[in-house]
Design a protein around this motif. Sequence first.
Motif, short mmCIF file in Angstrom:
data_model
loop_
_atom_site.label_atom_id
_atom_site.label_comp_id
_atom_site.label_asym_id
_atom_site.label_seq_id
_atom_site.Cartn_x
_atom_site.Cartn_y
_atom_site.Cartn_z
N GLN A 176 -67.73 38.13 -13.50
CA GLN A 176 -67.47 37.17 -14.57
C GLN A 176 -65.98 36.83 -14.62
OE1 GLN A 176 -69.23 35.44 -17.19
NE2 GLN A 176 -70.84 35.73 -15.68
N ALA A 177 -65.13 37.83 -14.42
CA ALA A 177 -63.69 37.57 -14.40
C ALA A 177 -63.36 36.59 -13.28
CB ALA A 177 -62.92 38.88 -14.20
N LEU A 178 -63.94 36.82 -12.11
CA LEU A 178 -63.72 35.92 -10.98
C LEU A 178 -64.16 34.50 -11.31
CD1 LEU A 178 -63.09 35.99 -7.72
CD2 LEU A 178 -65.56 35.73 -7.59
N HIS A 179 -65.33 34.39 -11.92
CA HIS A 179 -65.88 33.08 -12.27
C HIS A 179 -64.94 32.30 -13.17
CE1 HIS A 179 -68.71 30.00 -13.63
NE2 HIS A 179 -68.47 30.36 -14.87
N TRP A 180 -64.47 32.91 -14.23
CA TRP A 180 -63.63 32.20 -15.20
C TRP A 180 -62.22 32.00 -14.69
CZ3 TRP A 180 -66.08 29.41 -18.46
CH2 TRP A 180 -67.33 29.81 -18.93
N PHE A 181 -61.68 32.98 -13.94
CA PHE A 181 -60.37 32.76 -13.33
C PHE A 181 -60.42 31.57 -12.38
CE2 PHE A 181 -58.97 37.43 -13.86
CZ PHE A 181 -58.09 37.11 -14.90
N ARG A 182 -61.51 31.46 -11.60
CA ARG A 182 -61.61 30.36 -10.64
C ARG A 182 -61.65 29.01 -11.36
NH1 ARG A 182 -65.98 31.69 -7.97
NH2 ARG A 182 -65.00 32.54 -6.11
N LEU A 183 -62.43 28.93 -12.44
CA LEU A 183 -62.52 27.66 -13.16
C LEU A 183 -61.16 27.24 -13.70
CD1 LEU A 183 -65.90 28.02 -15.09
CD2 LEU A 183 -65.42 26.60 -13.08
N ALA A 184 -60.41 28.20 -14.24
CA ALA A 184 -59.08 27.88 -14.76
C ALA A 184 -58.12 27.57 -13.61
CB ALA A 184 -58.55 29.03 -15.60
N ALA A 185 -58.22 28.34 -12.53
CA ALA A 185 -57.32 28.14 -11.39
C ALA A 185 -57.50 26.76 -10.78
CB ALA A 185 -57.59 29.22 -10.33
N GLU A 186 -58.74 26.30 -10.72
CA GLU A 186 -59.02 24.99 -10.14
C GLU A 186 -58.44 23.86 -10.99
OE1 GLU A 186 -63.24 25.18 -9.70
OE2 GLU A 186 -63.13 26.17 -7.73
N GLN A 187 -58.10 24.16 -12.25
CA GLN A 187 -57.44 23.18 -13.10
C GLN A 187 -55.92 23.30 -13.05
OE1 GLN A 187 -59.22 22.01 -16.93
NE2 GLN A 187 -60.56 23.78 -16.72
N GLY A 188 -55.44 24.20 -12.19
CA GLY A 188 -54.00 24.33 -12.03
C GLY A 188 -53.34 25.38 -12.91
N HIS A 189 -54.13 26.26 -13.54
CA HIS A 189 -53.58 27.30 -14.40
C HIS A 189 -52.96 28.38 -13.51
CE1 HIS A 189 -53.37 30.51 -17.37
NE2 HIS A 189 -53.65 29.66 -18.32
N ALA A 190 -51.62 28.48 -13.53
CA ALA A 190 -50.91 29.34 -12.59
C ALA A 190 -51.27 30.81 -12.72
CB ALA A 190 -49.40 29.15 -12.76
N ALA A 191 -51.36 31.32 -13.95
CA ALA A 191 -51.70 32.73 -14.13
C ALA A 191 -53.10 33.03 -13.62
CB ALA A 191 -51.58 33.11 -15.60
N ALA A 192 -54.01 32.08 -13.79
CA ALA A 192 -55.36 32.26 -13.27
C ALA A 192 -55.35 32.24 -11.75
CB ALA A 192 -56.28 31.16 -13.81
N GLN A 193 -54.56 31.37 -11.16
CA GLN A 193 -54.45 31.34 -9.70
C GLN A 193 -53.94 32.67 -9.17
OE1 GLN A 193 -51.84 27.96 -9.43
NE2 GLN A 193 -53.51 26.48 -9.27
N PHE A 194 -52.95 33.22 -9.83
CA PHE A 194 -52.39 34.52 -9.45
C PHE A 194 -53.45 35.61 -9.54
CE2 PHE A 194 -50.24 38.40 -11.20
CZ PHE A 194 -49.70 38.84 -10.01
N ASN A 195 -54.16 35.66 -10.66
CA ASN A 195 -55.18 36.70 -10.84
C ASN A 195 -56.35 36.53 -9.88
OD1 ASN A 195 -54.73 38.66 -13.33
ND2 ASN A 195 -53.82 36.69 -13.85
N LEU A 196 -56.68 35.29 -9.58
CA LEU A 196 -57.73 35.05 -8.60
C LEU A 196 -57.29 35.57 -7.23
CD1 LEU A 196 -60.54 33.78 -8.26
CD2 LEU A 196 -59.42 31.59 -7.82
N GLY A 197 -56.04 35.37 -6.91
CA GLY A 197 -55.51 35.92 -5.66
C GLY A 197 -55.64 37.43 -5.61
N ILE A 198 -55.36 38.09 -6.72
CA ILE A 198 -55.48 39.55 -6.78
C ILE A 198 -56.92 39.98 -6.52
CG2 ILE A 198 -55.41 41.54 -8.34
CD1 ILE A 198 -52.94 40.26 -9.64
N LEU A 199 -57.88 39.30 -7.16
CA LEU A 199 -59.27 39.67 -6.98
C LEU A 199 -59.71 39.50 -5.53
CD1 LEU A 199 -60.98 38.25 -10.22
CD2 LEU A 199 -60.19 40.57 -9.76
N TYR A 200 -59.30 38.42 -4.90
CA TYR A 200 -59.65 38.22 -3.48
C TYR A 200 -58.95 39.25 -2.59
CZ TYR A 200 -62.34 33.90 -3.89
OH TYR A 200 -63.33 32.98 -4.15
N TYR A 201 -57.73 39.57 -2.90
CA TYR A 201 -56.98 40.53 -2.09
C TYR A 201 -57.61 41.92 -2.16
CZ TYR A 201 -53.04 42.98 0.01
OH TYR A 201 -52.25 43.75 0.84
#
Length: 324
Positions: free
Chosen positions: A225-250
């Motif tokens: 669920q964290a991945l899902h919502w981080f991705r949705l925010a990241a795709e809108q350009g939310h920098a902190a979400a992009q960072f956290n999404l990177g952590i989850l993938y890493y």
Amino acid sequence: MSPFFLPARLMAISMALMLIFSGTSAKAASYNDGVAAYESGDYARALTIFDALAEEGHTASLYSLGILYDRGLGVEEDDAQAVIYFLRAALFGHAPAMSDIGVKYHDGEGVEQDYEQARDWFEMAAEQDYAAAQFNLGIYYENGIGTPQDLEQAVSWYRKAAEQGYVEAQFNLATMYESGRGVARDPGQAAVWYRKSAEQGYARAQFELAALYSSGYGVSQDDEQALHWFRLAAEQGHAAAQFNLGILYYNGQGVEQNTDLAIVWYRRAADQGYAGAQFNLGMMYYLAKGIEADRPEAIRLLKLSARQGYELAQKTLTQIGEAW
């Protein structure tokens, strides 16, 4: 949470169609023609139609003229004239006009800036159940603008707007529940309101909901669920979400480990100046973790991070003998 102010005047002019409560059907038809002209970009024709109706005291047309002058559509932008038309509409009890007068007093556009006047106009519109004004009144009470700070009143007005589906009010109400400001701390209720806002596509709420799922605060911990919502925010350009999404993938949390996607999201956040992403990406270049080693790029990114006060970047540069 950093408070923010959302001008109610940004609403689409077509919304005024919902506010025609009186007048002949002929006037309504003519007004609708004006709205159609506006929506097609024929602002000159819209201005002509609204102006003729306004001369007959047609409330929605008075308000619509105010919008045109406010935005400089079909006419030279004129804040003072916009205020005049908003005032004329407000005399007929038009809530959006009242709210927009409040915005004008808040910004000092067309009138002298006066937060107390702004509050009064927001309150008049809010008492008519106008959600944008309720939200703005909540901002005023939360931050003590034009009135003594009153967090309970802020919560009350945010709730009224949130219950009407006003996305920013839902978000602000969630932050009040999460922090226990003006209401008993309740992370479960925070999650409820973040979700309502997030489901309307609001990136800030999507990020905060993801953070709750990541930590298990107010909800059951759930990396997917964290991945899902981080991705949705990241795709809108939310920098902190992009960072956290990177952590989850890493780390392969809630998803199959994918260093390439981690780099993609770190880079997007780093390009927006996000210090944590600059550090992580810099270290990947420095240590050749999933990417070809590139010391100059690593140092560049670490310095960008360090200059923002990111302590890990500062310590790393010191340890490797690099000034920042």
